[in-house]
Design an enzyme around this catalytic site. Structure first.
Site, short mmCIF file in Angstrom:
data_model
loop_
_atom_site.label_atom_id
_atom_site.label_comp_id
_atom_site.label_asym_id
_atom_site.label_seq_id
_atom_site.Cartn_x
_atom_site.Cartn_y
_atom_site.Cartn_z
N ASP A 87 20.91 61.48 35.07
CA ASP A 87 20.51 62.69 35.79
C ASP A 87 21.28 62.81 37.12
OD1 ASP A 87 18.84 63.49 33.80
OD2 ASP A 87 16.97 63.08 34.86
N HIS A 110 25.90 43.36 40.77
CA HIS A 110 26.18 42.39 41.83
C HIS A 110 26.52 43.04 43.17
CE1 HIS A 110 25.83 39.03 39.14
NE2 HIS A 110 26.72 39.55 38.30
N GLU A 150 28.82 38.91 26.88
CA GLU A 150 29.12 37.86 27.86
C GLU A 150 28.28 36.61 27.65
OE1 GLU A 150 28.67 39.63 31.72
OE2 GLU A 150 26.96 40.83 31.13
N ARG A 162 27.55 50.58 36.74
CA ARG A 162 26.95 49.42 36.08
C ARG A 162 25.57 49.16 36.70
NH1 ARG A 162 29.25 43.26 35.36
NH2 ARG A 162 29.11 43.14 37.64
N ASP A 186 30.46 35.38 33.19
CA ASP A 186 29.22 34.94 32.53
C ASP A 186 29.51 34.24 31.21
OD1 ASP A 186 26.98 35.62 34.22
OD2 ASP A 186 27.61 37.70 33.96
O1 LIG Z 1 30.82 38.21 33.62
C1 LIG Z 1 31.69 38.88 34.20
O2 LIG Z 1 32.85 38.47 34.41
C2 LIG Z 1 31.33 40.22 34.64
O3 LIG Z 1 30.38 40.77 34.15
C3 LIG Z 1 32.07 40.81 35.79
C4 LIG Z 1 31.50 40.21 37.05
O4 LIG Z 1 30.14 40.49 37.11
C5 LIG Z 1 32.14 40.84 38.26
O5 LIG Z 1 31.18 41.13 39.18
C6 LIG Z 1 33.14 39.97 38.95
O6 LIG Z 1 32.59 38.81 39.46
#
Ligand SMILES: O=C(O)C(=O)C[C@H](O)[C@@H](O)CO
Length: 266
Positions: free
Chosen positions: A87, A48, A152, A73, A178
C-alpha cells in the site's frame, strides 16, 4: 489507467542482468545519493537496517525520480507488513528466510488480490495507487509486483526446485551470509565448501526457469556469479562503502584504524 510497468521484473525475467546496492542507513538522503550513482536496483533493508514504514516511505519518495527499482526487504514475510509495504508503494519485495514451497506460496497469496490471492483492499487511500489517481490499480497491480524470495538455509537449498516452481515467485536470492552460517562456516562466505553450494544453487535456480540473485561485498565473487548467469547481483552496501571510504581518508592523515582487511561481509 493501469499501474506503471515494473522494468526490473521484466529485465530479470528476460535475463538482463541488474546490478544493485543495499541501503542500510534508514535515511532518504543517502538513498538519493545511491540512486544518482546509477545502480539498477536498491534494497531498502529493514531486516538489518533501522527502518520502519515511515522511513521506507521517505526512501521510496527519494528514489521515485530515478530510473532505479526500489526493492524493499521486510524483517520477515509477515502478511500484515507486506500489505502495508504494498500500500505504501513498494512493488518489488525481497523476503528473507523462505525455506519451503508452502512458505513461498503463502507469500504469493499475500501479494495478490482476490481471487488470485488474499491481499486486503485499501490501496485507494494509499500511496501505491497515487491516492486513487490510478483507477485500475486493483485490477492491474498484481502483474507488476515482483516477489523475490531468499534461500539462505540448508533446508531452503534442499527445497530449491520446489520453491522456484511456485507460480508468482519471480526470483530466488541466495543469502550467502546466513547460508554460510547455516552450513557451519560462520563469516566464511569465501570457503570453497560454501562457494560450491552457492554456485550449484545459482545453476539450479536458473535451470528451474527463475532468475537467480545474490549479494556479496567481494567483486571477484560477484563477477563470477554474473558469469554463471545470476540476473540480479548486489555488489555492496552503502554503510560499508561509506565506512571504508572514511577510514581510508582518515588513515591517509594518520588517523583512525586505517583501511583494514577487506571482508566479504556478513
Ligand atoms: O544472508 C545474507 O547474505 C543476506 O541475506 C544479505 C545480508 O543480510 C546483508 O545484510 C549483508 O550483510
Amino acid at each position: 489507467m493501469p499501474v506503471p510497468k515494473n522494468d526490473f521484473k521484466a529485465a530479470i525475467s528476460a535475463g538482463r542482468q541488474q546490478i544493485g546496492l543495499w541501503l542500510n542507513t534508514g535515511e532518504a538522503l543517502p538513498a538519493e545519493i545511491a540512486a544518482s550513482a546509477g545502480f539498477d536496483w536498491l534494497v531498502i533493508d529493514s531486516e538489518h537496517g533501522p527502518n520502519d514504514l515511515r522511513s521506507i516511505i521517505a526512501q521510496l519518495r527519494a528514489l521515485a525520480p530515478f530510473a532505479v527499482e526500489p526493492v524493499v526487504r521486510p524483517p520477515s514475510g509477515e502478511t500484515w507488513f507486506i500489505k502495508q509495504l504494498l500500500d505504501a508503494g513498494a512493488r518489488t519485495l525481497l523476503i528473507p528466510m523462505v525455506d519451503s514451497p508452502e512458505q513461498a506460496k503463502a507469500l504469493v497469496q499475500a501479494v495478490r488480490y482476490p481471487p488470485r490471492g488474499t491481499r486486503g483492499l485499501g490501496a485507494a487511500v494509499a500511496r501505491a495507487s497515487g491516492f486513487n489517481a490510478i483507477p485500475d490499480y486493483a485490477q492491474t497491480a498484481d502483474d507488476e509486483i515482483c516477489l523475490l524470495v531468499q534461500a539462505e538455509t540448508r533446508v531452503a537449498i534442499d527445497n530449491l526446485e520446489a520453491i522456484a516452481a511456485i507460480d508468482g515467485v519471480d526470483g530466488v536470492f541466495i543469502g550467502p551470509a546466513d547460508l554460510s552460517a547455516d552450513l557451519g562456516y560462520l563469516g566464511r562466505i569465501e570457503a570453497p565448501e560454501v562457494q560450491d553450494v552457492i554456485e550449484s544453487a545459482i545453476g539450479r535456480i536458473i535451470a528451474a526457469g527463475k532468475p537467480a540473485g545474490i549479494l556479496t561485498f567481494n567483486e571477484t565473487l560477484n563477477r563470477r556469479y554474473l558469469e554463471l548467469g545470476a540476473s540480479f547481483v548486489a555488489v555492496g552496501a552503502d554503510v560499508t562503502e561509506l565506512a571504508a571510504t572514511l577510514k581510508n581518508l582518515a588513515g591517509r592523515y594518520g588517523r583512525g584504524p586505517g583501511a583494514g582487511p577487506a571482508g566479504s561481509g556478513y
